[in-house]
Design an enzyme around this catalytic site. Sequence first.
Site, PDB file in Angstrom:
ATOM      1  N   ASP A  25       0.978  -1.155  -0.036  1.00 43.17           N
ATOM      2  CA  ASP A  25       0.166  -0.024   0.196  1.00 43.17           C
ATOM      3  C   ASP A  25       0.972   1.144   0.040  1.00 43.17           C
ATOM      4  O   ASP A  25       2.265   0.940   0.230  1.00 43.17           O
ATOM      5  CB  ASP A  25      -0.914  -0.143   1.157  1.00 43.17           C
ATOM      6  CG  ASP A  25      -2.095   1.213   1.285  1.00 43.17           C
ATOM      7  OD1 ASP A  25      -2.331   1.587   0.416  1.00 43.17           O
ATOM      8  OD2 ASP A  25      -2.321   1.182   2.323  1.00 43.17           O
TER       9      ASP A  25
ATOM     10  N   GLU B 234       2.712   4.922  -4.072  1.00 45.34           N
ATOM     11  CA  GLU B 234       2.727   5.980  -5.152  1.00 45.34           C
ATOM     12  C   GLU B 234       3.921   6.629  -5.551  1.00 45.34           C
ATOM     13  O   GLU B 234       4.422   6.978  -6.417  1.00 45.34           O
ATOM     14  CB  GLU B 234       1.667   6.802  -5.102  1.00 45.34           C
ATOM     15  CG  GLU B 234       0.138   6.197  -5.223  1.00 45.34           C
ATOM     16  CD  GLU B 234      -0.091   5.382  -4.126  1.00 45.34           C
ATOM     17  OE1 GLU B 234       0.316   5.716  -3.051  1.00 45.34           O
ATOM     18  OE2 GLU B 234      -0.835   4.318  -4.204  1.00 45.34           O
TER      19      GLU B 234
ATOM     20  N   ASP C 291      -9.110   3.863  -2.608  1.00 42.82           N
ATOM     21  CA  ASP C 291      -9.959   4.289  -1.752  1.00 42.82           C
ATOM     22  C   ASP C 291     -11.252   4.791  -2.272  1.00 42.82           C
ATOM     23  O   ASP C 291     -11.334   6.248  -2.303  1.00 42.82           O
ATOM     24  CB  ASP C 291      -9.501   5.327  -0.716  1.00 42.82           C
ATOM     25  CG  ASP C 291      -8.010   4.541   0.049  1.00 42.82           C
ATOM     26  OD1 ASP C 291      -8.113   3.298   0.094  1.00 42.82           O
ATOM     27  OD2 ASP C 291      -7.279   5.352   0.557  1.00 42.82           O
TER      28      ASP C 291
END
Length: 810
Positions: A411, A414, A496
């Site tokens: 997670d 990015e 999300d």
Amino acid sequence: MQTCGAIHHWQRAAHGLEVVFEQGVMRLEAVAADIFRLRFQPQGEFAARRDWDVVQPQAGAEVQVFQTDAVLGLRSDALRVEIDPDSGALSFDGADGQPFAQDMGGPHWRCVSINEMPGLATVPDRELPPGPARIGLFLDKHMHPREGYFGVGQRSGRLDRRHQRLSNWTVDCACPGHAQAHDNMYQAHPCVMALRPGRAWGLFLHSTWYSDFDVGASQADSLRLFTLGGELDYYLLAGPTPAAVVEQLTRLTGRPALPPLWSLGYHQSRWSYADADNVQQIAAGFRRRNIPLDVIHLDIDYMHGYRVFTWDRDRFPHPEQTVARLRQQGIRTVVIVDPGVKNDTRTDYAVAEQGRAQGHFVTRPDGGLFTGYVWPGESLFPDFCRAATRRWWGDWHADLLAQGVAGIWCDMNEPAIVDRPFDTPGAREQPMALATRQGEAQAPALHAEVHNLYGHLMARATAAGLQRWRPQRRPWVLTRSAYTGIQSHAVTWMGDNRSCWEDLAMSLPQVSSMGLCGAPHTGVDIGGFFDDSWGELYARWMEIGSFYPFMRGHTATGTRPQEPWRFGAEVEAVARGAIELRYRLLPYLYTLAHLASRHGAPILRPLCYDFPDHPRFYTLEDQVMFGPQLMVAPVTAAGQDHRWVELPAGVWYDFWNGARVDPGPLMHPAPMGRIPLFVRGGSVLTLGNLRQSTTEPLSQLTLQVYPGIDAHWTLIEDAGEGWAYSQGHIAETPLAVSQTQGGTVVTLGQRRGAFQPAPRDMVLKLHLPVAPKGLMCDGRQVNDWRWEPAQRCLRWQWCDDGQARRLETV
Ligand code: MIG
């Protein structure tokens, strides 16, 4: 704007041409007969290949060069390209002589400034680093009026990308939720598929720099490609069908890895299950209520102060026991791992210490260690562009594997970073500076070039670690950020989203587009991540969730619980039914996963993939295909018990009652618990027995035959785990259905391959409009078949011995 001018001279090069213009050099290469690569560099200095290149080296194809007064060109068996000698504009055509992917002019370039790039709005340094980062290359391709443009990765918008400018730059776009107005998201996939009747073609812009596609937004008839980095480099995929385009793209960037069977079951997650007891209660909740479950995910709170590769021993005093106890109930454990390593100097936190000592962390342009804030507080970030760092990171997973963890969830990669501790107000995003140097000392790259690869390389490092430390099993990695090619390393999810109808509806074009970009194994958080979900929304989301290639329920911290039983008995029944349908479909889904691993074929896909010659279906995005046999038309709005469905010409059946359904638009019943689901005539749908976990045996296999159009299908089975399948330990059962004057003929071919499925009962359900007079098997009368009028099917049961059979109705 600078242009290349006219051709100065040219020469043959390996599998292609090198063309020197008044300014700049173009290389055209047939990397395969159906894939050409074009590179253009204003100075003629082409970038060297890096070890993180997502394109696999290709053998190259035989080509002929041709030249007339008007053009210079290159031809393979499948593709032809002409170069306009005055401008450098290319025009492609296939064997049919119909041009496509035509340039409206040659490549052009100029110095650009960061403010021109909407996708870089969150980058704090308002200047691009000097050098190639400041040279933007442009190319305009003519947009055919009847062409649709698809793919371009993970986005919140419409399936057909026309009229949009789409940036390729990975960001954590938690807003919260995924409004349609969003541009770039967590993943970057600079690839597009164009489609018009008779021709699909694709383009993969081979640039990890910031790039964008202007799909007729600024100029209605121009698909404008833009990239930073000083070089234009793209692969042109000849199609001619959508399936061929995805095959070509995944031939270049890697085929989707075959997932272990368990990972195709249902996953339950939340941020976070509080402790070992809580996890056990959740598992027991599923088992007590007979709701199938294969995987539980542990979110960030399992860690000690969010330190990656540790456990909070108060919450999880005995991780091995917790994991083993779940495993005894047929449930695997997946744990989250973020890239940010707590910059911990006080305690002896070995990950930080080793990483610092061995130089694995990203450094600032001035040489100091780059730090930023994420869950553990001030953190360091591994430089995954370095082979040694990837290996080091992969090795850190060894303990988790030894503790029995089945898969890893990557997670925040990015990477998502802010400028102050999470609990301090006013936090702003603090991405790495574009001028940060990454990669090997002898071949450094700017962060501006490799930003889009951060999550991708983290996932790759993780998968490689799992492969090294548990070589007998298939790695299973889930990642939020990714770049094209991720399918060889990891499964992804769409991040999300929010508990709302809009985000439910959006999941269809989103997952469909991912499949067209070569990454079929994906899904969205079922029920919605942000905000409280509610019964009707959750039930409808579960219904379509059964068809996400990756099926997981997940929700944010502080929201109402989203396990299947949290919204009352009625919703629980719908959720159970949806998960049960998923488990019954597993033999079909697993075959689809095999086909994906062979040819890249998407699992959940838009209608334009299977029906490319009908422009009507280019924009229809609220119905999707689940493999070639099933079409699903979910309800994505409140208060519906019917919905419009449009079935392409052909023969279709209602999955639920076996009735024939006429093609064309129709208002179809869609009561809760009966998602509109249609089977294409000519299908042999393979359903398993109901199981609570994939660890239970497949004791019955039902062949649901839907006649109408002659068809072939091959059921593919293997051990569901491990690598023996790649050495021939596979079972392929050819299934065929055809219509003869006497009746319907079903042929179960001889099983091929060395994998021997355990003995099981076989059930044949042959959907026919009326009861046949009789059933023959290999020329002999069968007596113990039944006609089931409600299902409009003939039913016959026998034990599978792997023999070839020919069944005939009379
Ligand atoms: O800052 O780990 O998208 O699935 O539950 C939020 C906590 C970090 C974002 C992920 C989400 C996950 C959450 N994470």
